[in-house]
Design a protein around this motif. Structure first.
Motif, mmCIF file in Angstrom:
data_model
loop_
_atom_site.group_PDB
_atom_site.id
_atom_site.type_symbol
_atom_site.label_atom_id
_atom_site.label_comp_id
_atom_site.label_asym_id
_atom_site.label_seq_id
_atom_site.Cartn_x
_atom_site.Cartn_y
_atom_site.Cartn_z
ATOM 1 N N LEU A 169 0.833 -1.206 0.000
ATOM 2 C CA LEU A 169 0.000 0.000 0.000
ATOM 3 C C LEU A 169 0.870 1.259 0.000
ATOM 4 O O LEU A 169 0.561 2.241 -0.687
ATOM 5 C CB LEU A 169 -0.929 -0.006 1.209
ATOM 6 C CG LEU A 169 -2.087 -1.002 1.147
ATOM 7 C CD1 LEU A 169 -2.765 -1.132 2.509
ATOM 8 C CD2 LEU A 169 -3.114 -0.587 0.093
ATOM 9 N N SER A 170 1.952 1.224 0.752
ATOM 10 C CA SER A 170 2.877 2.354 0.765
ATOM 11 C C SER A 170 3.525 2.539 -0.603
ATOM 12 O O SER A 170 3.671 3.676 -1.087
ATOM 13 C CB SER A 170 3.950 2.126 1.838
ATOM 14 O OG SER A 170 4.874 3.182 1.865
ATOM 15 N N VAL A 173 1.004 4.192 -2.956
ATOM 16 C CA VAL A 173 0.877 5.641 -2.725
ATOM 17 C C VAL A 173 2.052 6.391 -3.337
ATOM 18 O O VAL A 173 1.885 7.485 -3.891
ATOM 19 C CB VAL A 173 0.780 5.931 -1.210
ATOM 20 C CG1 VAL A 173 0.892 7.419 -0.930
ATOM 21 C CG2 VAL A 173 -0.534 5.393 -0.648
ATOM 22 N N SER A 203 -3.700 5.131 4.208
ATOM 23 C CA SER A 203 -3.329 5.390 2.810
ATOM 24 C C SER A 203 -3.888 6.721 2.326
ATOM 25 O O SER A 203 -3.227 7.453 1.575
ATOM 26 C CB SER A 203 -3.842 4.244 1.917
ATOM 27 O OG SER A 203 -3.169 3.036 2.207
ATOM 28 N N ASN A 206 -1.726 9.450 3.684
ATOM 29 C CA ASN A 206 -0.467 9.521 2.932
ATOM 30 C C ASN A 206 -0.663 10.194 1.577
ATOM 31 O O ASN A 206 0.213 10.921 1.098
ATOM 32 C CB ASN A 206 0.116 8.122 2.755
ATOM 33 C CG ASN A 206 0.602 7.526 4.062
ATOM 34 O OD1 ASN A 206 0.921 8.253 5.003
ATOM 35 N ND2 ASN A 206 0.656 6.207 4.144
ATOM 36 N N CYS A 207 -1.816 9.934 0.946
ATOM 37 C CA CYS A 207 -2.129 10.592 -0.321
ATOM 38 C C CYS A 207 -2.267 12.100 -0.125
ATOM 39 O O CYS A 207 -1.706 12.903 -0.886
ATOM 40 C CB CYS A 207 -3.437 10.042 -0.896
ATOM 41 S SG CYS A 207 -3.255 8.581 -1.909
#
Length: 296
Positions: A169-170, A173, A203, A206-207
């Protein structure tokens, strides 16, 4: 009292001998179907770091049988084929482009498999796919299914699968522009499963931290702060912390039209932020957002 004639007594029943279980003639069988008696240990699967993946000597001929190998009923062969998919993604990504959507369908199926080794290998493959194709992935319908599976795997109890999904997931992103990804994530910050919701919140945060003010405005700054306000009341600390991070990211890029001296800038910004929150949020939510900024 007369004794009963022994000849008229009921016969003593004899116990039938118990049947012994049949032993397999081939105890080492490893077929991936209902006849699989002794599955191979999952510890035999090798998890190769991306930097250690080798290129193919003849990639054009190797790619032609990739989908066929991924459709195998032997789960170990599928793992090997997923690692080959990773090799293509790292060294020969252009050859995967015509079959990219089919590959993503296979990865989603593998992530749903109860075998943790197969699931983890598929998640590792998704990370390499994200790095190789980036923006192109947001145009594929299968991306929604893949994203949901990653959020679900990041929410489960098996630590080594969960950690790998968090990494994927990181990577996603960092490989895709925040605006199209945020549009896909917004549905999951309201997911019924609180753990999935929390992973989606991380997530999303982070976006938002990567977005410029024009991207926030295009997505809808009001929508972002409303998502953050809802998550501030979530029962999981991970979701609440992600919400606070979202608020700080939005406030950092928050602008207003009035020109002012540098000395008054921060004070006026907080006043403008307060008016913005009070206009677009309910009373308690607005106060919570104002408090986060004022406590910095």
């Amino acid at each position: 009292m007369a004794l009963r004639n022994i000849e008229n007594a009921l016969p003593i029943s004899q116990e039938r001998p118990k049947k012994l279980p049949k032993l397999s003639k081939n105890p080492e069988t490893c077929l991936n179907d209902e006849n699989n008696l002794v599955p191979p240990p999952e510890s035999t699967i090798e998890y190769v770091p991306s930097e250690n993946l080798k290129p193919f000597p003849d990639p054009e001929s190797s790619v032609q049988r990739l989908l066929e190998d991924l459709a195998s009923k032997d789960w170990i062969k599928v793992c090997e084929s997923l690692n080959n998919t990773r090799r293509f993604a790292v060294h020969h990504s252009s050859l995967l482009l015509p079959i990219l959507e089919k590959l993503m369908v296979v990865m989603v199926k593998a992530m749903k498999n109860p075998r943790s080794a197969l699931c983890k290998t598929s998640i590792m493959a998704s990370s390499d796919i994200f790095k190789a194709f980036g923006e192109k992935l947001t145009l594929l319908k299968t991306m929604d299914d893949l994203l949901l599976q990653l959020l679900m795997k990041a929410s489960q109890d098996k630590k080594f699968v969960c950690e790998e999904a968090d990494k994927a997931l990181s990577t996603l992103v960092n490989s895709v522009s925040p605006l199209p990804l945020l549009r896909k994530l917004k549905a999951y910050v309201r997911h019924s499963n609180p753990r999935v919701r929390a992973k989606a919140a991380v997530s999303t945060s982070n976006c938002v931290s990567k977005m410029e003010v024009n991207e926030m405005e295009e997505f809808g700054m009001v929508m972002i702060v409303q998502m953050a306000a809802d998550l501030l009341n979530d029962k999981l600390p991970e979701a609440r912390e992600a919400a606070r991070s979202m608020v700080n990211s939005v406030y950092e890029k928050f602008t207003w039209t009035k020109e002012e001296d540098e000395e008054e800038k921060e004070g006026n910004k907080q006043e403008a932020w307060q008016r913005f929150c009070e206009k677009n949020l309910t009373g308690l939510n607005a106060q919570a957002m104002i408090k986060i900024v004022s406590s910095q």
